[in-house]
Design an enzyme around this catalytic site. Sequence first.
Site: not given
Length: 95
Positions: A15, A48
């Site tokens: 990742e 956010c």
Amino acid sequence: MAAASAQTLKKLSLELGGKNPQIVFADCDFEAAVDATVLGMHFNAGQCCNSGSRVLVQAAIAERFVVAVAERARQVRVGDPLDQGVQVGAITTQR
């Protein structure tokens, strides 16, 4: 990591720069994971920096999990954030 796995020909997936995955394993507290996923998707109207933007779910529970998240998301009350009972509303104004 890549060099270490190459020595034994192990498969490796990294990742690298992926944004905010929510990772769900088969041995999780299922209801808590569903709640956290739906909250992560809707918190602050999704505006956010750590809002959940993707969900990685272990294959053994993936289908059941997708159905549960979809059902729970349909229950989220969207509207004017000043109205009582609204859970997700715009965080900007017309102006």
